[in-house]
Scaffold this motif. Structure first.
Motif, PDB file in Angstrom:
ATOM      1  N   ALA A   1       0.855  -1.188   0.000  1.00 33.26           N
ATOM      2  CA  ALA A   1       0.000   0.000   0.000  1.00 33.26           C
ATOM      3  C   ALA A   1       0.893   1.239   0.000  1.00 33.26           C
ATOM      4  O   ALA A   1       1.965   1.247   0.597  1.00 33.26           O
ATOM      5  CB  ALA A   1      -0.905  -0.017   1.222  1.00 33.26           C
ATOM      6  N   GLY A   2       0.450   2.265  -0.694  1.00 35.12           N
ATOM      7  CA  GLY A   2       1.193   3.515  -0.694  1.00 35.12           C
ATOM      8  C   GLY A   2       2.220   3.641  -1.797  1.00 35.12           C
ATOM      9  O   GLY A   2       2.911   4.658  -1.886  1.00 35.12           O
ATOM     10  N   ARG A   3       2.348   2.615  -2.642  1.00 37.42           N
ATOM     11  CA  ARG A   3       3.309   2.666  -3.743  1.00 37.42           C
ATOM     12  C   ARG A   3       2.655   2.164  -5.021  1.00 37.42           C
ATOM     13  O   ARG A   3       1.750   1.346  -4.983  1.00 37.42           O
ATOM     14  CB  ARG A   3       4.534   1.798  -3.428  1.00 37.42           C
ATOM     15  CG  ARG A   3       5.234   2.291  -2.163  1.00 37.42           C
ATOM     16  CD  ARG A   3       6.514   1.566  -1.888  1.00 37.42           C
ATOM     17  NE  ARG A   3       7.502   1.956  -2.870  1.00 37.42           N
ATOM     18  CZ  ARG A   3       8.430   1.139  -3.355  1.00 37.42           C
ATOM     19  NH1 ARG A   3       8.475  -0.112  -2.974  1.00 37.42           N
ATOM     20  NH2 ARG A   3       9.302   1.560  -4.233  1.00 37.42           N
ATOM     21  N   PRO A   4       3.125   2.621  -6.183  1.00 35.59           N
ATOM     22  CA  PRO A   4       2.535   2.167  -7.449  1.00 35.59           C
ATOM     23  C   PRO A   4       3.004   0.772  -7.853  1.00 35.59           C
ATOM     24  O   PRO A   4       3.977   0.240  -7.314  1.00 35.59           O
ATOM     25  CB  PRO A   4       3.019   3.208  -8.455  1.00 35.59           C
ATOM     26  CG  PRO A   4       4.223   3.838  -7.843  1.00 35.59           C
ATOM     27  CD  PRO A   4       4.087   3.689  -6.358  1.00 35.59           C
ATOM     28  N   LEU A   5       2.294   0.218  -8.822  1.00 35.35           N
ATOM     29  CA  LEU A   5       2.621  -1.075  -9.440  1.00 35.35           C
ATOM     30  C   LEU A   5       2.893  -0.827 -10.915  1.00 35.35           C
ATOM     31  O   LEU A   5       2.088  -0.192 -11.594  1.00 35.35           O
ATOM     32  CB  LEU A   5       1.448  -2.044  -9.282  1.00 35.35           C
ATOM     33  CG  LEU A   5       1.496  -3.346 -10.090  1.00 35.35           C
ATOM     34  CD1 LEU A   5       2.654  -4.233  -9.640  1.00 35.35           C
ATOM     35  CD2 LEU A   5       0.156  -4.076  -9.990  1.00 35.35           C
ATOM     36  N   LEU A   6       4.015  -1.315 -11.404  1.00 38.08           N
ATOM     37  CA  LEU A   6       4.327  -1.248 -12.829  1.00 38.08           C
ATOM     38  C   LEU A   6       3.825  -2.524 -13.489  1.00 38.08           C
ATOM     39  O   LEU A   6       4.032  -3.620 -12.968  1.00 38.08           O
ATOM     40  CB  LEU A   6       5.834  -1.111 -13.066  1.00 38.08           C
ATOM     41  CG  LEU A   6       6.504   0.125 -12.481  1.00 38.08           C
ATOM     42  CD1 LEU A   6       8.007   0.103 -12.761  1.00 38.08           C
ATOM     43  CD2 LEU A   6       5.875   1.390 -13.023  1.00 38.08           C
ATOM     44  N   VAL A   7       3.187  -2.386 -14.653  1.00 33.14           N
ATOM     45  CA  VAL A   7       2.646  -3.538 -15.369  1.00 33.14           C
ATOM     46  C   VAL A   7       3.138  -3.494 -16.809  1.00 33.14           C
ATOM     47  O   VAL A   7       2.994  -2.470 -17.486  1.00 33.14           O
ATOM     48  CB  VAL A   7       1.097  -3.542 -15.345  1.00 33.14           C
ATOM     49  CG1 VAL A   7       0.553  -4.708 -16.155  1.00 33.14           C
ATOM     50  CG2 VAL A   7       0.587  -3.603 -13.911  1.00 33.14           C
TER      51      VAL A   7
ATOM     52  N   PRO B   1       7.293  -2.861  -7.480  1.00 35.23           N
ATOM     53  CA  PRO B   1       6.875  -4.167  -7.975  1.00 35.23           C
ATOM     54  C   PRO B   1       6.535  -4.084  -9.462  1.00 35.23           C
ATOM     55  O   PRO B   1       6.018  -3.070  -9.941  1.00 35.23           O
ATOM     56  CB  PRO B   1       5.643  -4.503  -7.143  1.00 35.23           C
ATOM     57  CG  PRO B   1       5.138  -3.180  -6.657  1.00 35.23           C
ATOM     58  CD  PRO B   1       6.332  -2.287  -6.538  1.00 35.23           C
ATOM     59  N   VAL B   2       6.852  -5.155 -10.181  1.00 31.71           N
ATOM     60  CA  VAL B   2       6.617  -5.229 -11.625  1.00 31.71           C
ATOM     61  C   VAL B   2       5.813  -6.495 -11.909  1.00 31.71           C
ATOM     62  O   VAL B   2       6.229  -7.598 -11.552  1.00 31.71           O
ATOM     63  CB  VAL B   2       7.949  -5.257 -12.410  1.00 31.71           C
ATOM     64  CG1 VAL B   2       7.694  -5.448 -13.897  1.00 31.71           C
ATOM     65  CG2 VAL B   2       8.760  -3.995 -12.148  1.00 31.71           C
ATOM     66  N   LEU B   3       4.673  -6.299 -12.580  1.00 26.16           N
ATOM     67  CA  LEU B   3       3.829  -7.418 -12.980  1.00 26.16           C
ATOM     68  C   LEU B   3       3.979  -7.620 -14.470  1.00 26.16           C
ATOM     69  O   LEU B   3       3.744  -6.704 -15.253  1.00 26.16           O
ATOM     70  CB  LEU B   3       2.362  -7.124 -12.637  1.00 26.16           C
ATOM     71  CG  LEU B   3       1.337  -8.166 -13.099  1.00 26.16           C
ATOM     72  CD1 LEU B   3       1.555  -9.504 -12.389  1.00 26.16           C
ATOM     73  CD2 LEU B   3      -0.077  -7.639 -12.869  1.00 26.16           C
ATOM     74  N   LEU B   4       4.404  -8.829 -14.872  1.00 23.70           N
ATOM     75  CA  LEU B   4       4.472  -9.216 -16.281  1.00 23.70           C
ATOM     76  C   LEU B   4       3.246 -10.073 -16.555  1.00 23.70           C
ATOM     77  O   LEU B   4       3.097 -11.155 -15.980  1.00 23.70           O
ATOM     78  CB  LEU B   4       5.754  -9.989 -16.580  1.00 23.70           C
ATOM     79  CG  LEU B   4       7.057  -9.244 -16.284  1.00 23.70           C
ATOM     80  CD1 LEU B   4       8.251 -10.161 -16.508  1.00 23.70           C
ATOM     81  CD2 LEU B   4       7.169  -7.982 -17.122  1.00 23.70           C
ATOM     82  N   THR B   5       2.359  -9.578 -17.426  1.00 27.94           N
ATOM     83  CA  THR B   5       1.062 -10.227 -17.615  1.00 27.94           C
ATOM     84  C   THR B   5       1.039 -11.295 -18.691  1.00 27.94           C
ATOM     85  O   THR B   5       0.179 -12.168 -18.689  1.00 27.94           O
ATOM     86  CB  THR B   5      -0.002  -9.192 -17.990  1.00 27.94           C
ATOM     87  OG1 THR B   5       0.310  -8.626 -19.272  1.00 27.94           O
ATOM     88  CG2 THR B   5      -0.116  -8.095 -16.945  1.00 27.94           C
ATOM     89  N   GLY B   6       1.938 -11.202 -19.657  1.00 27.92           N
ATOM     90  CA  GLY B   6       1.817 -11.986 -20.875  1.00 27.92           C
ATOM     91  C   GLY B   6       1.052 -11.145 -21.886  1.00 27.92           C
ATOM     92  O   GLY B   6       0.405 -10.157 -21.542  1.00 27.92           O
ATOM     93  N   MET B   7       1.130 -11.529 -23.155  1.00 28.20           N
ATOM     94  CA  MET B   7       0.500 -10.747 -24.222  1.00 28.20           C
ATOM     95  C   MET B   7      -0.989 -11.039 -24.346  1.00 28.20           C
ATOM     96  O   MET B   7      -1.430 -12.158 -24.113  1.00 28.20           O
ATOM     97  CB  MET B   7       1.176 -11.024 -25.560  1.00 28.20           C
ATOM     98  CG  MET B   7       2.540 -10.423 -25.693  1.00 28.20           C
ATOM     99  SD  MET B   7       3.153 -10.661 -27.372  1.00 28.20           S
ATOM    100  CE  MET B   7       4.648  -9.708 -27.292  1.00 28.20           C
ATOM    101  N   GLY B   8      -1.738 -10.028 -24.730  1.00 30.44           N
ATOM    102  CA  GLY B   8      -3.150 -10.184 -25.025  1.00 30.44           C
ATOM    103  C   GLY B   8      -4.058  -9.713 -23.913  1.00 30.44           C
ATOM    104  O   GLY B   8      -3.660  -9.579 -22.752  1.00 30.44           O
ATOM    105  N   LYS B   9      -5.320  -9.469 -24.304  1.00 28.93           N
ATOM    106  CA  LYS B   9      -6.296  -8.904 -23.372  1.00 28.93           C
ATOM    107  C   LYS B   9      -6.628  -9.848 -22.220  1.00 28.93           C
ATOM    108  O   LYS B   9      -6.735  -9.398 -21.076  1.00 28.93           O
ATOM    109  CB  LYS B   9      -7.580  -8.523 -24.119  1.00 28.93           C
ATOM    110  CG  LYS B   9      -7.401  -7.387 -25.101  1.00 28.93           C
ATOM    111  CD  LYS B   9      -8.712  -6.918 -25.708  1.00 28.93           C
ATOM    112  CE  LYS B   9      -9.459  -8.053 -26.356  1.00 28.93           C
ATOM    113  NZ  LYS B   9     -10.671  -7.602 -27.068  1.00 28.93           N
ATOM    114  N   VAL B  10      -6.804 -11.118 -22.490  1.00 32.10           N
ATOM    115  CA  VAL B  10      -7.178 -12.053 -21.428  1.00 32.10           C
ATOM    116  C   VAL B  10      -6.055 -12.157 -20.402  1.00 32.10           C
ATOM    117  O   VAL B  10      -6.295 -12.043 -19.191  1.00 32.10           O
ATOM    118  CB  VAL B  10      -7.546 -13.443 -22.000  1.00 32.10           C
ATOM    119  CG1 VAL B  10      -7.719 -14.460 -20.885  1.00 32.10           C
ATOM    120  CG2 VAL B  10      -8.810 -13.348 -22.845  1.00 32.10           C
TER     121      VAL B  10
END
Length: 194
Positions: free
Chosen positions: A9-15, A30-39
């Motif tokens: 809490a209190g900090r951004p998340l990079l995606v 923190p860095v979130l790697l989602t994978g490609m595409g909308k889903v």
């Protein structure tokens, strides 16, 4: 999906979608790697926002194709549309509005068109250019997931290709340079942990 670091809490998340886009990030955020595409994007972000501390906001960094001549560089997106959902037809069938444009930046900025198709032909680019400046594969999904969770989102895209013939080759050849530009943007605009 891969989460590097811990969301607090209190900090951004990079995606970002893929590690190639994140390869030069030098941050303690923190860095979130989602994978490609909308889903992949929607499921990954919704999952981390539903389970645990909420970041102050989410910043999506990534590459985008330019739909109009002369578009280069890094851009903070003003609004995002979903280009591969037939919203008009769905409205006539159900009376509901699915996939409406989402405003992200009160100061304006380019329109980003999101869809699961990698745009790499002139006809598709011309059709989309009538509605948007840039095209990607995750922005709208991330904006929807963040909005439903009540977390502000900013989308920052660096132009990797012209969304025409040869775009896939251009992306492969330019992704490292794009990743460097995105990392530079993050260094200039994102807070560092004290």
């Amino acid at each position: 999906m891969e989460l590097v670091g811990r969301i607090t809490a209190g900090r951004p998340l990079l995606v970002l979608a893929v590690k190639e886009e994140a390869q030069f990030l030098d941050t303690d955020l923190p860095v979130l790697l989602t994978g490609m595409g909308k889903v992949n994007a929607a499921v990954a972000l919704a999952g981390v926002l539903a389970h645990g501390p909420r970041p102050t906001h989410v910043v999506n960094l990534g590459t985008a194709g330019a739909l109009r001549p002369g578009w280069t560089g890094t851009h903070v997106v003003g609004s995002v549309i979903q280009h591969d959902l037939d919203t008009d037809l769905l409205r006539t069938l159900t009376g509901e509005n699915y996939g409406a444009a989402l405003a992200l930046n009160a100061d304006g900025g380019p329109v980003l068109a999101t869809g699961d198709a990698f745009i790499a032909d002139e006809a598709a680019r011309e059709r989309l250019a009538a509605r948007a400046h840039l095209v990607d594969m995750e922005g709208y999904a991330l904006a929807t997931a963040a909005a439903q969770a009540g977390v502000p989102l900013r989308i920052v895209k660096h132009v990797s290709d012209d969304a025409g013939e040869g775009a896939a080759k251009s992306w492969r050849e330019s992704v490292a340079g794009c990743a460097r530009a995105l990392a530079d943007w993050a260094t200039r605009h994102m807070p560092r942990h004290p």
